[in-house]
Design a protein around this motif. Structure first.
Motif, mmCIF file in Angstrom:
data_model
loop_
_atom_site.group_PDB
_atom_site.id
_atom_site.type_symbol
_atom_site.label_atom_id
_atom_site.label_comp_id
_atom_site.label_asym_id
_atom_site.label_seq_id
_atom_site.Cartn_x
_atom_site.Cartn_y
_atom_site.Cartn_z
ATOM 1 N N ALA A 121 0.803 -1.221 0.000
ATOM 2 C CA ALA A 121 0.000 0.000 0.000
ATOM 3 C C ALA A 121 0.837 1.273 0.000
ATOM 4 O O ALA A 121 0.280 2.373 -0.128
ATOM 5 N N HIS A 122 2.158 1.147 0.132
ATOM 6 C CA HIS A 122 3.004 2.338 0.228
ATOM 7 C C HIS A 122 2.961 3.140 -1.070
ATOM 8 O O HIS A 122 2.929 2.570 -2.171
ATOM 9 N N ALA A 123 2.982 4.469 -0.938
ATOM 10 C CA ALA A 123 2.822 5.348 -2.098
ATOM 11 C C ALA A 123 3.934 5.186 -3.122
ATOM 12 O O ALA A 123 3.718 5.406 -4.318
ATOM 13 N N VAL A 124 5.128 4.799 -2.693
ATOM 14 C CA VAL A 124 6.255 4.667 -3.612
ATOM 15 C C VAL A 124 6.271 3.313 -4.311
ATOM 16 O O VAL A 124 6.950 3.133 -5.314
ATOM 17 N N VAL A 125 5.509 2.344 -3.806
ATOM 18 C CA VAL A 125 5.597 0.950 -4.255
ATOM 19 C C VAL A 125 4.489 0.610 -5.239
ATOM 20 O O VAL A 125 3.337 1.019 -5.075
ATOM 21 N N ASP A 126 4.848 -0.161 -6.242
ATOM 22 C CA ASP A 126 3.870 -0.764 -7.149
ATOM 23 C C ASP A 126 3.380 -2.050 -6.489
ATOM 24 O O ASP A 126 4.089 -3.058 -6.455
ATOM 25 N N GLY A 127 2.183 -2.028 -5.938
ATOM 26 C CA GLY A 127 1.656 -3.159 -5.180
ATOM 27 C C GLY A 127 1.487 -4.423 -5.976
ATOM 28 O O GLY A 127 1.329 -5.506 -5.391
ATOM 29 N N SER A 128 1.531 -4.337 -7.298
ATOM 30 C CA SER A 128 1.412 -5.533 -8.133
ATOM 31 C C SER A 128 2.756 -6.193 -8.388
ATOM 32 O O SER A 128 2.818 -7.243 -9.027
ATOM 33 N N ARG A 129 3.852 -5.578 -7.892
ATOM 34 C CA ARG A 129 5.192 -6.130 -8.114
ATOM 35 C C ARG A 129 5.937 -6.233 -6.785
ATOM 36 O O ARG A 129 6.926 -5.547 -6.555
ATOM 37 N N VAL A 130 5.433 -7.090 -5.909
ATOM 38 C CA VAL A 130 6.040 -7.293 -4.597
ATOM 39 C C VAL A 130 6.474 -8.747 -4.465
ATOM 40 O O VAL A 130 5.700 -9.668 -4.744
ATOM 41 N N GLY A 131 7.725 -8.951 -4.076
ATOM 42 C CA GLY A 131 8.251 -10.290 -3.837
ATOM 43 C C GLY A 131 8.644 -10.455 -2.380
ATOM 44 O O GLY A 131 8.431 -9.567 -1.550
ATOM 45 N N ALA A 132 9.221 -11.602 -2.058
ATOM 46 C CA ALA A 132 9.646 -11.877 -0.688
ATOM 47 C C ALA A 132 10.936 -12.676 -0.709
ATOM 48 O O ALA A 132 11.117 -13.570 -1.542
ATOM 49 N N VAL A 133 11.833 -12.347 0.239
ATOM 50 C CA VAL A 133 13.109 -13.030 0.404
ATOM 51 C C VAL A 133 13.209 -13.496 1.844
ATOM 52 O O VAL A 133 13.041 -12.701 2.772
ATOM 53 N N GLY A 134 13.489 -14.782 2.037
ATOM 54 C CA GLY A 134 13.659 -15.303 3.385
ATOM 55 C C GLY A 134 14.965 -16.054 3.508
ATOM 56 O O GLY A 134 15.343 -16.812 2.606
ATOM 57 N N TYR A 135 15.650 -15.836 4.625
ATOM 58 C CA TYR A 135 16.916 -16.521 4.880
ATOM 59 C C TYR A 135 16.760 -17.450 6.077
ATOM 60 O O TYR A 135 16.282 -17.038 7.143
ATOM 61 N N SER A 136 17.141 -18.729 5.911
ATOM 62 C CA SER A 136 17.149 -19.722 6.999
ATOM 63 C C SER A 136 15.766 -19.810 7.636
ATOM 64 O O SER A 136 14.806 -20.184 6.969
ATOM 65 N N LEU A 137 15.627 -19.475 8.917
ATOM 66 C CA LEU A 137 14.304 -19.477 9.551
ATOM 67 C C LEU A 137 13.336 -18.626 8.753
ATOM 68 O O LEU A 137 12.168 -18.993 8.554
ATOM 69 N N ALA A 147 2.449 -18.822 0.421
ATOM 70 C CA ALA A 147 1.374 -19.783 0.172
ATOM 71 C C ALA A 147 0.014 -19.187 0.506
ATOM 72 O O ALA A 147 -0.991 -19.517 -0.131
ATOM 73 N N ARG A 148 -0.006 -18.285 1.489
ATOM 74 C CA ARG A 148 -1.263 -17.656 1.914
ATOM 75 C C ARG A 148 -1.533 -16.343 1.208
ATOM 76 O O ARG A 148 -2.662 -15.836 1.269
ATOM 77 N N GLN A 149 -0.497 -15.772 0.581
ATOM 78 C CA GLN A 149 -0.624 -14.448 -0.022
ATOM 79 C C GLN A 149 -0.296 -14.519 -1.518
ATOM 80 O O GLN A 149 0.859 -14.355 -1.918
ATOM 81 N N PRO A 150 -1.275 -14.751 -2.361
ATOM 82 C CA PRO A 150 -0.994 -14.830 -3.798
ATOM 83 C C PRO A 150 -0.505 -13.510 -4.381
ATOM 84 O O PRO A 150 0.009 -13.491 -5.503
ATOM 85 N N GLU A 151 -0.636 -12.418 -3.631
ATOM 86 C CA GLU A 151 -0.148 -11.127 -4.115
ATOM 87 C C GLU A 151 1.380 -11.081 -4.170
ATOM 88 O O GLU A 151 1.942 -10.221 -4.841
ATOM 89 N N ILE A 152 2.039 -11.976 -3.446
ATOM 90 C CA ILE A 152 3.494 -12.048 -3.510
ATOM 91 C C ILE A 152 3.869 -12.716 -4.823
ATOM 92 O O ILE A 152 3.589 -13.893 -5.034
ATOM 93 N N ARG A 153 4.520 -11.972 -5.715
ATOM 94 C CA ARG A 153 4.678 -12.396 -7.094
ATOM 95 C C ARG A 153 5.923 -13.229 -7.358
ATOM 96 O O ARG A 153 6.000 -13.919 -8.385
ATOM 97 N N ALA A 154 6.919 -13.160 -6.480
ATOM 98 C CA ALA A 154 8.149 -13.932 -6.662
ATOM 99 C C ALA A 154 8.736 -14.230 -5.293
ATOM 100 O O ALA A 154 8.622 -13.423 -4.368
ATOM 101 N N VAL A 155 9.377 -15.396 -5.154
ATOM 102 C CA VAL A 155 9.854 -15.864 -3.861
ATOM 103 C C VAL A 155 11.317 -16.290 -3.974
ATOM 104 O O VAL A 155 11.683 -17.032 -4.889
#
Length: 247
Positions: A121-137, A147-155
């Motif tokens: 929802a941030h004004a600077v961000v394109d909400g249709s192009r949001v990914g996620a990065v996770g390390y270890s835990l 898996a619960r958030q289909p809006e996350i476009r790349a993992v």
């Protein structure tokens, strides 16, 4: 989910943009996070960055977050429950109690969902192009979140994999957080796994089991190292995610 209310604690210029130390308020309370936004970029792609056990959001912000910022990608890196400014998980005897561990895991997932809503929802961000990065835990948490958030476009899962082959642990953990079930729900969304060939924590066979369960598009990249990502691997992650979100 309604985006959490932010409070800016500190703002500072960094290479490629601006870093803001935030406190995000949700129904369960507040949690800290570091937001980095690129300079002179409107409607930028963005990524949620989730750190590993005993680490903190600042580590993710200063490594992969900075690498992304130089490519015009915003990021948000929260401190997970009992981590960073919220305490030291090594000091908590309660973490040995299964019910407390489940409570903290569910709280972490709720806060990650709230962080994603804020970022989209941030004004600077394109909400249709949001990914996620996770390390270890954070890779386990990222997988459950995506898996619960289909809006996350790349993992991106760094030093991530399936649960270890331990009968008691598997029986307790899979009903709550099953990586194999979660990764199948990413079908159609790009997945990058980055793992060390000599990782003693998330062993290669765990990474291979998770990768085998995933559906296309997917890619598994190995680095010649252990559990900690090399600078080259971090840059590789940032390059892949920037290209993928642009596409």
């Amino acid at each position: 989910m309604r985006p959490p209310t932010p409070r800016i604690l500190e703002e500072q210029p960094v290479s490629g943009g601006t870093r803001l130390h935030l406190e995000l308020r949700v129904r369960s309370g507040t949690f800290p996070a570091i937001l980095q936004v690129p300079q002179g970029v409107a409607r930028a792609p963005a990524a949620l960055l989730l750190h590993g056990f005993s680490s903190r959001g600042a580590v993710m912000a200063e490594t992969v977050g900075q690498a992304l910022l130089r490519q015009g990608v915003a990021s948000l890196a929260p401190d997970l429950p009992q981590h960073g400014t919220r305490g030291n998980p090594h000091d908590l005897q309660s973490l040995r109690q299964p019910l407390e561990a489940v409570r903290l895991w569910r709280l972490a997932l709720q806060e990650a969902e709230a962080a994603t809503a804020y970022l989209r929802a941030h004004a600077v961000v394109d909400g249709s192009r949001v990914g996620a990065v996770g390390y270890s835990l954070g890779s386990f948490l990222t997988l459950m979140l995506a898996a619960r958030q289909p809006e996350i476009r790349a993992v991106v899962l760094a030093a991530g994999g399936d649960l270890p082959q331990h009968p008691v642990l598997t029986a307790l953990a899979r009903p709550i957080a099953d990586p194999l079930r979660a990764v199948r729900q990413l079908a159609g969304r790009p997945l990058l796994m980055v793992n060390g060939r000599y990782d003693p924590v998330i062993r290669p066979e765990q990474a291979e089991r998770l990768f085998a369960a995933a559906r296309e598009p997917k890619e598994l990249r190995w680095w010649e190292g252990g559990h900690t990502l090399s600078p080259a691997a971090i840059l590789d992650v940032a390059n892949w995610l920037a290209r993928t979100l642009e596409a």
